[in-house]
Design a protein around this motif. Structure first.
Motif, mmCIF file in Angstrom:
data_model
loop_
_atom_site.group_PDB
_atom_site.id
_atom_site.type_symbol
_atom_site.label_atom_id
_atom_site.label_comp_id
_atom_site.label_asym_id
_atom_site.label_seq_id
_atom_site.Cartn_x
_atom_site.Cartn_y
_atom_site.Cartn_z
ATOM 1 N N VAL A 1 58.636 41.643 25.173
ATOM 2 C CA VAL A 1 60.604 41.359 24.209
ATOM 3 C C VAL A 1 60.838 41.278 24.834
ATOM 4 C CG1 VAL A 1 60.257 44.092 24.182
ATOM 5 C CG2 VAL A 1 61.189 43.016 22.433
ATOM 6 N N ASP A 2 60.874 41.476 25.705
ATOM 7 C CA ASP A 2 62.241 41.662 26.778
ATOM 8 C C ASP A 2 62.181 41.167 28.029
ATOM 9 O OD1 ASP A 2 60.206 43.507 28.438
ATOM 10 O OD2 ASP A 2 61.725 45.068 28.670
ATOM 11 N N LEU A 3 61.235 39.859 28.379
ATOM 12 C CA LEU A 3 60.523 39.236 28.971
ATOM 13 C C LEU A 3 60.896 37.829 29.116
ATOM 14 C CD1 LEU A 3 59.828 39.558 32.738
ATOM 15 C CD2 LEU A 3 57.682 38.842 31.466
ATOM 16 N N HIS A 4 61.303 36.914 29.451
ATOM 17 C CA HIS A 4 61.722 35.153 28.371
ATOM 18 C C HIS A 4 61.173 34.575 30.312
ATOM 19 C CE1 HIS A 4 63.349 37.261 24.969
ATOM 20 N NE2 HIS A 4 63.463 38.280 26.336
ATOM 21 N N VAL A 5 60.481 33.432 29.928
ATOM 22 C CA VAL A 5 60.620 32.437 31.112
ATOM 23 C C VAL A 5 61.378 31.170 30.352
ATOM 24 C CG1 VAL A 5 59.037 30.963 32.162
ATOM 25 C CG2 VAL A 5 58.784 34.107 32.084
ATOM 26 N N GLY B 1 64.507 39.305 33.031
ATOM 27 C CA GLY B 1 63.752 40.796 32.518
ATOM 28 C C GLY B 1 62.312 41.112 33.428
ATOM 29 N N LEU B 2 62.659 40.825 34.991
ATOM 30 C CA LEU B 2 62.338 41.575 35.976
ATOM 31 C C LEU B 2 62.326 42.874 36.085
ATOM 32 C CD1 LEU B 2 61.859 38.110 38.130
ATOM 33 C CD2 LEU B 2 60.147 39.018 36.554
ATOM 34 N N LYS B 3 61.384 43.740 36.443
ATOM 35 C CA LYS B 3 61.733 45.006 36.856
ATOM 36 C C LYS B 3 60.239 44.924 38.216
ATOM 37 C CE LYS B 3 59.040 46.584 33.465
ATOM 38 N NZ LYS B 3 58.299 47.427 32.821
ATOM 39 N N LEU B 4 61.372 46.420 38.606
ATOM 40 C CA LEU B 4 60.237 46.785 40.208
ATOM 41 C C LEU B 4 58.844 46.584 40.420
ATOM 42 C CD1 LEU B 4 63.106 49.315 41.453
ATOM 43 C CD2 LEU B 4 62.505 47.135 42.864
ATOM 44 N N SER B 5 58.259 47.017 38.988
ATOM 45 C CA SER B 5 56.955 47.870 39.449
ATOM 46 C C SER B 5 56.113 45.805 39.494
ATOM 47 C CB SER B 5 56.246 47.527 37.905
ATOM 48 O OG SER B 5 56.474 46.661 36.719
ATOM 49 N N GLN B 6 55.545 46.058 40.601
ATOM 50 C CA GLN B 6 54.345 45.006 40.557
ATOM 51 C C GLN B 6 52.679 45.618 40.999
ATOM 52 O OE1 GLN B 6 55.404 44.384 44.338
ATOM 53 N NE2 GLN B 6 57.002 42.062 43.600
ATOM 54 N N ASP B 7 52.316 45.953 39.330
ATOM 55 C CA ASP B 7 51.310 45.993 39.799
ATOM 56 C C ASP B 7 50.581 45.520 38.390
ATOM 57 O OD1 ASP B 7 52.418 46.563 36.620
ATOM 58 O OD2 ASP B 7 51.701 48.737 37.072
ATOM 59 N N LEU B 8 49.389 45.839 37.956
ATOM 60 C CA LEU B 8 48.529 44.808 37.478
ATOM 61 C C LEU B 8 49.290 44.254 35.780
ATOM 62 C CD1 LEU B 8 46.021 42.992 37.609
ATOM 63 C CD2 LEU B 8 44.854 44.191 36.611
ATOM 64 N N ASP B 9 49.923 45.719 35.058
ATOM 65 C CA ASP B 9 50.133 45.217 33.847
ATOM 66 C C ASP B 9 51.544 43.974 33.783
ATOM 67 O OD1 ASP B 9 48.550 46.946 33.193
ATOM 68 O OD2 ASP B 9 50.102 49.019 32.469
ATOM 69 N N ASP B 10 52.083 44.587 34.780
ATOM 70 C CA ASP B 10 53.200 43.580 35.096
ATOM 71 C C ASP B 10 52.435 42.451 35.149
ATOM 72 O OD1 ASP B 10 56.658 42.954 35.990
ATOM 73 O OD2 ASP B 10 55.394 42.820 37.295
#
Length: 463
Positions: free
Chosen positions: A296-300, A322-331
């Protein structure tokens, strides 16, 4: 070619401007001189011990010798083939060209033939000589039998019998379209069952994607190639949209993420591909909501290699917002989902352009490597609002090629008859119409992304 992969030959031109002439040589990477040409240059002596030469005359001489070199490594070529036609020639000894290759790649017109003015404009007017013998003066629709079939030599090499029918060929993506678009859909609850074949769009999706739509009359679609007559289905006009990178883009986004090594380890432990693992991981983290709502808040914007259709703009770049600092598997999983959705949104963009120009499309027929990915297929259904038909045989390009052979053998009266008999529906994926409002919003954002990109470019280019 024998003995493994062979590197392409590279050649170099050396030009020497002397007092009385210009000389040129063609030299290979070993320093061996392969061809030589020279051309006198003019000299003037307006008075004793005063000498003049013309820079324009010297340049003209440079052009002459360089062209002469080309005509020396050039005149030795007997024929210029597109790859499918080369393979047909190797199999049959027949130099006839496929209408598909010539119309789609060589500027040939099914109605008017070759355009002499084009070859002259680009300096290849020698292609016109001898009734176009080097580029093809016999042009056949796909599926027509070539000559007397396999030559004894080709039959021996292939382990087959001489005389087996060989068909005029198709480009690979076009063969994929042929292998899916004509399937008998009776009993599957599809609206296209009662509609002409022109209501179907074949999407051949792998490293890149092609969108093949046919029509009874020519339709000109801005940013979409064609119309080409009989280039895929005989008697129909073909429009060919496309996306420059699709499977390659998904690989790029997933493999470049910081969590990719973790993904590899976990997928290997489950004996799954990384994409099967990501799909199951998305199902795990979506909880009660539809999986597509995770973005919903990430667009490419997917044009990391420029846009082929419908904007035909190679300068466009990819975008992610819509990128965040997290870099885990969910991301990583959600970024993968947003990328798949962007590709499907690009397909919707192409379809809308085709429909605005006069096409009427109701059903998608997918084939190629990405059609094996259930998430990719479902997103195309949901985002376009159209059902997606998958073939019983996943290798639709090969089925399409076999359809041509079946026609060439005389076992079927037409390509259309062979398509209906040999193309089989394997699975139908229907859109989740309850999610339409969400994907309409995603599509609005999708169009805004490219609009904003163009605005940024205009700002930076403003003097």
């Amino acid at each position: 070619m024998s003995g493994g992969e062979q590197k392409p030959e590279r050649y170099y031109v050396g030009v020497d401007v002397g007092t009385g002439s210009v000389r040129a040589a063609l030299v290979d990477q070993s320093g061996v001189l392969l061809a030589f040409a020279d051309q006198p240059i003019k000299k003037w002596e307006p008075q004793f011990n005063h000498h003049e030469q013309s820079s324009e005359d010297i340049w003209a001489a440079c052009c002459v010798v360089t062209k002469n070199l080309r005509e020396t490594c050039w005149d030795k070529a007997g024929h210029f083939f597109d790859l499918p036609d080369f393979l047909s020639w190797k199999a049959t000894g027949v130099t006839a060209r496929s209408l598909c290759s010539l119309v789609c790649k060589w500027t040939y017109s099914a109605e008017r033939g070759w355009d002499d003015s084009f070859w002259k404009m680009i300096g290849l007017e020698d292609f016109v000589a001898d009734n176009y013998s080097k580029i093809g003066n016999q042009v056949l629709p796909p599926g027509v039998s070539l000559g007397n079939g396999l030559t004894p030599e080709a039959a021996r090499d292939l382990g087959l019998l001489p005389g087996i029918a060989v068909a005029a060929s198709l480009i690979d993506a076009h063969a994929g379209g042929l292998g899916v678009i004509g399937a008998d859909v009776k009993g599957h609850g599809l609206v296209c069952e009662g509609q002409p074949v022109t209501s179907r769009l074949a999407v051949i999706c792998g490293t890149s994607s092609c969108h093949m739509g046919i029509s009874k009359d020519p339709i000109f679609v801005p940013g979409v190639w064609g119309p080409y007559f009989s280039a895929m289905v005989p008697g129909f006009w073909l429009n060919e949209g496309g996306q420059s990178v699709t499977g390659k883009l998904i690989d790029h986004m997933v493999e470049g993420h910081a969590a990719f090594p973790e993904l590899q380890v976990k997928a290997t432990a489950r004996c799954q591909s990384v994409y099967a693992y990501l799909n199951s991981h998305l199902d795990l983290i979506k909880k009660a909501q539809p999986v597509g709502f995770l973005t919903v808040d990430l667009h490419v914007w997917p044009d990391f290699h420029g846009n082929r259709s419908p904007l035909a703009d190679l300068t466009l770049k990819g975008m992610v917002t819509g990128l965040k600092l997290s870099q885990d598997l969910d991301d990583l999983a959600i970024l993968y989902l947003a990328t798949v959705q962007a590709i499907a949104l690009g397909t919707r963009f192409i379809i809308e352009a085709m429909e605005a120009a006069g096409h009427s499309i109701s059903t998608l027929f997918l084939c190629g490597g990405l059609s094996k990915n259930p998430l990719f297929v479902q997103m195309h259904a949901d985002i376009t609002g159209m059902p997606v038909v998958l073939s019983q045989e996943v290798e639709s390009v090969l089925v399409g090629a076999a359809i041509l052979g079946a026609c060439a053998s005389g076992d079927f009266a037409s390509v259309q008859e062979a398509m209906a008999k040999m193309s089989k529906v394997g699975k139908v994926v229907f859109p989740r119409l309850q999610d339409k409002k969400y994907y309409d919003k995603k599509y609005q954002v999708f169009l805004k992304l490219v609009e904003h990109q163009k605005e940024y470019l205009a700002i930076m280019n403003d003097n």
